[in-house]
Design a protein around this motif. Structure first.
Motif, mmCIF file in Angstrom:
data_model
loop_
_atom_site.group_PDB
_atom_site.id
_atom_site.type_symbol
_atom_site.label_atom_id
_atom_site.label_comp_id
_atom_site.label_asym_id
_atom_site.label_seq_id
_atom_site.Cartn_x
_atom_site.Cartn_y
_atom_site.Cartn_z
ATOM 1 N N ALA A 215 0.827 -1.198 -0.091
ATOM 2 C CA ALA A 215 0.040 -0.140 0.116
ATOM 3 C C ALA A 215 0.860 1.131 0.021
ATOM 4 C CB ALA A 215 -0.955 0.070 1.220
ATOM 5 N N LEU A 216 1.838 1.158 0.714
ATOM 6 C CA LEU A 216 3.009 2.376 0.826
ATOM 7 C C LEU A 216 3.660 2.426 -0.578
ATOM 8 C CD1 LEU A 216 4.747 1.908 4.032
ATOM 9 C CD2 LEU A 216 2.952 3.513 3.713
ATOM 10 N N ALA A 217 3.989 1.365 -1.323
ATOM 11 C CA ALA A 217 4.519 1.547 -2.486
ATOM 12 C C ALA A 217 3.458 1.950 -3.486
ATOM 13 C CB ALA A 217 5.188 0.114 -3.016
ATOM 14 N N PHE A 218 2.207 1.524 -3.384
ATOM 15 C CA PHE A 218 1.191 2.004 -4.263
ATOM 16 C C PHE A 218 1.113 3.780 -4.134
ATOM 17 C CE2 PHE A 218 -3.141 3.113 -5.043
ATOM 18 C CZ PHE A 218 -3.347 2.987 -6.369
ATOM 19 N N LEU A 219 1.085 4.110 -2.977
ATOM 20 C CA LEU A 219 0.931 5.636 -2.614
ATOM 21 C C LEU A 219 2.070 6.221 -3.260
ATOM 22 C CD1 LEU A 219 -0.522 7.934 -1.708
ATOM 23 C CD2 LEU A 219 0.550 7.552 0.534
ATOM 24 N N GLY A 220 3.532 5.632 -3.201
ATOM 25 C CA GLY A 220 4.577 6.362 -3.718
ATOM 26 C C GLY A 220 4.491 6.291 -5.399
ATOM 27 N N THR A 221 3.771 5.320 -5.869
ATOM 28 C CA THR A 221 3.671 5.193 -7.157
ATOM 29 C C THR A 221 2.897 6.279 -7.766
ATOM 30 O OG1 THR A 221 4.285 2.790 -7.282
ATOM 31 C CG2 THR A 221 3.103 3.784 -9.369
ATOM 32 N N VAL A 222 1.947 6.460 -6.994
ATOM 33 C CA VAL A 222 0.863 7.450 -7.310
ATOM 34 C C VAL A 222 1.268 8.753 -7.396
ATOM 35 C CG1 VAL A 222 -1.316 8.775 -6.782
ATOM 36 C CG2 VAL A 222 -1.426 6.088 -6.806
ATOM 37 N N LEU A 223 2.140 9.094 -6.271
ATOM 38 C CA LEU A 223 2.848 10.473 -6.195
ATOM 39 C C LEU A 223 3.925 10.742 -7.338
ATOM 40 C CD1 LEU A 223 3.501 10.497 -2.415
ATOM 41 C CD2 LEU A 223 1.945 11.958 -3.790
ATOM 42 N N ILE A 224 4.636 9.719 -7.811
ATOM 43 C CA ILE A 224 5.481 9.850 -9.076
ATOM 44 C C ILE A 224 4.686 9.970 -10.149
ATOM 45 C CG2 ILE A 224 7.095 8.757 -10.339
ATOM 46 C CD1 ILE A 224 8.060 9.196 -7.859
ATOM 47 N N TYR A 225 3.380 9.410 -10.388
ATOM 48 C CA TYR A 225 2.619 9.758 -11.390
ATOM 49 C C TYR A 225 1.952 11.283 -11.507
ATOM 50 C CZ TYR A 225 -1.480 9.225 -14.614
ATOM 51 O OH TYR A 225 -2.513 9.457 -15.399
ATOM 52 N N TYR A 226 1.656 11.739 -10.443
ATOM 53 C CA TYR A 226 1.182 12.900 -10.060
ATOM 54 C C TYR A 226 2.494 13.895 -10.561
ATOM 55 C CZ TYR A 226 -0.135 17.215 -7.792
ATOM 56 O OH TYR A 226 -0.471 18.662 -7.374
ATOM 57 N N ALA A 227 3.731 13.745 -10.050
ATOM 58 C CA ALA A 227 4.400 14.525 -10.345
ATOM 59 C C ALA A 227 4.867 14.419 -11.846
ATOM 60 C CB ALA A 227 5.970 14.027 -9.669
ATOM 61 N N ILE A 260 9.549 8.555 -3.254
ATOM 62 C CA ILE A 260 10.644 7.740 -3.245
ATOM 63 C C ILE A 260 10.900 7.168 -1.778
ATOM 64 C CG2 ILE A 260 13.058 7.636 -3.301
ATOM 65 C CD1 ILE A 260 12.132 7.800 -6.139
ATOM 66 N N ALA A 261 10.542 8.076 -0.553
ATOM 67 C CA ALA A 261 10.587 7.252 0.501
ATOM 68 C C ALA A 261 9.587 6.447 0.741
ATOM 69 C CB ALA A 261 10.445 8.737 1.374
ATOM 70 N N LEU A 262 8.254 6.727 0.160
ATOM 71 C CA LEU A 262 7.282 5.662 0.485
ATOM 72 C C LEU A 262 7.511 4.347 -0.379
ATOM 73 C CD1 LEU A 262 4.035 7.825 0.066
ATOM 74 C CD2 LEU A 262 5.080 6.817 2.285
ATOM 75 N N VAL A 263 8.116 4.460 -1.588
ATOM 76 C CA VAL A 263 8.444 3.109 -2.354
ATOM 77 C C VAL A 263 9.466 2.638 -1.561
ATOM 78 C CG1 VAL A 263 9.670 2.681 -4.419
ATOM 79 C CG2 VAL A 263 7.790 4.118 -4.606
#
Length: 537
Positions: A215-227, A260-263
């Motif tokens: 779930a943390l990795a998913f949130l990190g992936t979403v943030l990279i997508y947003y960026a 990156i931290a979440l991933v």
């Protein structure tokens, strides 16, 4: 067309094998249920076509004996690792020289790092799958496995292999996340394969902790997508690793830093790194030994490979300092915890699990150093650890079947009791200790050189001290098990046979060969290290 075949074969082949075992498991389940229906009154007739003058037979007629299970069915599973190794070998002869290749619009992509990991997965899978028939034969002899159980095991193992290959070959970070999540779902059933209270508890613990990490990795992936979307990258390429690397300079640093931290924390959970590491000793100790070999030997490495992909993006956006500090802190904490728990360990399967944490800590520390030299050592360490840990877990599984215990204090004189098994376990631990001529000696020497060259002397010194503690713990406990006189009631040494011994010997030979020379794989290793270090795309 050939490239598409090479990229899809490592995924499609194990899926096909898995589907075949699914059909066999279904047939075995039907054969088990039919005799249960024969408890009806004897005068009830069931039409069977040619059952006599009336075309029927009484239900109390004994069912025909099912044919004995064939041992070759388990060995046919070697087609999956053969496809991985064949595809990896073909790609290795092309990718380091002509550049990455892709299929299906970059959904599947192979660069040098991908090919190196594909070869590691294929090699470890070959050893683990080859060890499967003997392990299952032992489970049958103990009354813990039937036909449908065996087929269900093979179904899940090959689905697991397909998910790991998809994670390695994914060129899209969203597909990568889906593949890593698929490994969680499949291996949860493998951890609880024996359906005892302890194994089911370990499976639930594994699911809960790894799901939190995913779930943390998913949130990190979403943030990279947003960026990426804020930087103007089209939707179709917002999670494409190659596109993100090419446009890293336009990504928002603050969003990228959090992502990156979440991933790192999320995929680090699947890699056995602190703080979401608690599933690892329970899952590895309860899963069937070939599955533990796959999980420790390559699942942890595949998950960490995802971290390496994100690290390249983070270094381009934020500089090398952020990822270096984060990975170094996680690595040292993991090493400290693993060393402390190894000192207090009394179970040899859990001891090997904590050893995996120690080695993943060393791999994470090496990745924090950065640079081609450090990443070459990291990738060599991944390969050497995978081979050595596969032999160690398969040996531990055979030992558990022979002696019926996983307690270190109850095992003495293993080399006298079973010279082949005792020798394999002892040599695998020697390899894990980083002694020559095995690959981990060369990789740890490379990590030490890279650490001093990167100006990371004090983290390296702390890591070496903790590794020395782990070294002492592993040496002491393994020596207690393998040395000493044989049990008093032993009339003759126990021979493990070719089916059990060949995978162990092959794994040790491959690990030693990598330690002596990597010259045949040097172009691939160099190109893969350049990609992981961000020096090449």
């Amino acid at each position: 067309m050939l490239i598409t075949l090479l990229l899809t074969a490592p995924i499609a082949t194990p899926l096909s094998v898995s589907a075949g075992h699914a059909l066999r498991a279904r047939r075995a389940d039907i054969r088990v249920r039919i005799p249960a229906a024969r408890t009806a009154p004897a005068d009830v007739l069931v039409p069977v076509g040619a059952g006599g003058p009336t075309g029927a037979v009484p239900l109390d007629t004994p069912p025909p004996e099912p044919p004995p299970p064939t041992r070759s069915r388990g060995w046919t599973g070697l087609v999956s690792p053969a496809a991985m190794l064949a595809s990896g070998g073909a790609l290795a002869s092309q990718v380091p020289y002509s550049g990455p290749v892709s299929a299906f619009g970059e959904v599947l992509r192979a660069d040098a790092l991908t090919v190196w990991m594909l070869l590691v997965v294929g090699a470890v899978a070959a050893l683990a799958v080859a060890a499967g028939p003997a392990h299952l034969a032992g489970e049958r002899a103990a009354g813990r496995a039937a036909d449908r159980t065996v087929h269900r095991y093979h179904l899940l193992v090959h689905a697991f292999l397909a998910a790991m290959c998809l994670a390695v070959l994914a060129g899209n970070l969203g597909v990568l996340w889906v593949a890593v999540e698929a490994t969680t779902v499949v291996t949860a059933f493998l951890v609880g394969h024996r359906r005892t209270r302890t194994s089911v508890e370990a499976a639930w613990k594994y699911v809960v902790i790894c799901s939190a990490g995913i779930a943390l990795a998913f949130l990190g992936t979403v943030l990279i997508y947003y960026a990426a979307r804020r930087a103007g990258i089209p939707e179709a390429g917002a999670l494409d690793w190659r596109v993100l690397v090419a446009h890293a300079g336009s990504l928002d640093p603050n969003v990228t830093r959090l992502g990156i931290a979440l991933v790192v924390l999320g995929y680090g959970a699947k890699a056995g790194l602190v703080p979401l590491h608690a599933w690892l000793p329970d899952a590895h100790s309860q899963a069937p030994s070939p599955v533990s070999a796959l999980m420790s030997g390559v699942l942890l490495a595949v998950s960490f490979c995802a971290v390496l992909r994100y690290k390249v993006i983070g270094d381009l956006v934020l500089g090398t300092g952020f990822a270096r500090g984060l990975l170094a802190a996680v690595a040292l904490l993991t090493l400290a915890l693993a060393a402390g728990l190894l000192l207090a360990q009394r179970d040899y399967k859990r001891m090997l699990a904590y050893s995996s944490m120690e080695h993943m800590g060393l791999i994470a520390l090496g990745a924090s150093f950065g640079g081609p030299l450090a990443l070459s050592a990291v990738l060599l360490h991944i390969a050497g650890h995978g081979l050595a840990k596969t032999v160690a877990f398969c040996s531990a599984g055979q030992l558990h079947q022979l002696r019926g215990t996983s307690r270190i204090g109850r095992i003495r004189g293993l080399i006298a009791f079973s010279p082949g098994l005792g020798g394999a376990l002892a040599l695998s631990v020697v390899a894990l200790l980083g002694l020559p001529p095995f690959a981990l000696f060369a990789s740890e020497l490379g990590l030490a050189r890279a650490g001093f060259a990167a100006g990371m002397g004090w983290p390296l010194a702390v890591a070496l001290l903790l590794a020395l503690v782990a070294f002492a713990a592993l040496t002491t406990r393994t020596a207690k098990m393998v040395l000493g006189p044989a049990p008093g009631d032993l009339t003759a040494p126990v021979r493990i046979g070719a089916a059990r011994g060949l995978p162990l010997g092959a794994g040790l030979l491959c690990c030693a060969a990598l330690g002596l020379t990597v010259q045949p794989l040097l172009p691939l290793l160099t190109a893969a290290a350049d990609i992981a270090a961000g020096a090449a795309r």
